[in-house]
Write a protein that holds these residues in place. Sequence first.
Motif, PDB file in Angstrom:
ATOM      1  N   LEU A   4     -23.122  17.111  34.022  1.00  0.00           N
ATOM      2  CA  LEU A   4     -23.621  16.813  32.847  1.00  0.00           C
ATOM      3  C   LEU A   4     -23.122  15.486  32.752  1.00  0.00           C
ATOM      4  O   LEU A   4     -21.891  15.104  33.004  1.00  0.00           O
ATOM      5  CB  LEU A   4     -22.900  17.536  31.951  1.00  0.00           C
ATOM      6  N   ALA A  28     -18.275  21.225  26.496  1.00  0.00           N
ATOM      7  CA  ALA A  28     -19.089  21.348  27.796  1.00  0.00           C
ATOM      8  C   ALA A  28     -17.808  21.555  29.088  1.00  0.00           C
ATOM      9  O   ALA A  28     -18.051  22.382  29.907  1.00  0.00           O
ATOM     10  CB  ALA A  28     -19.936  20.258  28.186  1.00  0.00           C
ATOM     11  N   ILE A  35     -18.479  16.844  34.179  1.00  0.00           N
ATOM     12  CA  ILE A  35     -18.750  15.966  33.468  1.00  0.00           C
ATOM     13  C   ILE A  35     -18.444  14.669  33.479  1.00  0.00           C
ATOM     14  O   ILE A  35     -17.383  14.380  33.790  1.00  0.00           O
ATOM     15  CB  ILE A  35     -18.346  16.450  31.967  1.00  0.00           C
TER      16      ILE A  35
END
Length: 118
Positions: A4, A28, A35
């Motif tokens: 992400l 997240a 991430i």
Amino acid sequence: MKRLSVIFNKAPYGSQAGRELLDIALMAAAFDMEISAIFIEDGIRQLLNNQQPDILHMKSHSPTFKAMELYGIETVLIDRDDLLKQNIAQEQLLEVAKITSGDVIKGHIAGSDFVFML
């Protein structure tokens, strides 16, 4: 593992975009995703030291960026060209990010499974 990229492209105050993106990134992180936080354009201002949002009767979310590593967000990138356009020196920023080229950032985004930007 899914990747992400969260792209911060807006100034820290005047909208809630920066705070909301930071919340998304931190949430997240609980889902075992890789991430990345990417700061471009006015979003670089999110990382400025010594912000004083109390003048605007707002709370500062800037210190929370220092906690990203604790949440497993280890890739934090700033676009070098945008940093120059913003006339900001590296010394003015929180020490959480790596300054890199726009091409590296584009490649990083292209390799992501999900991208968030508000």
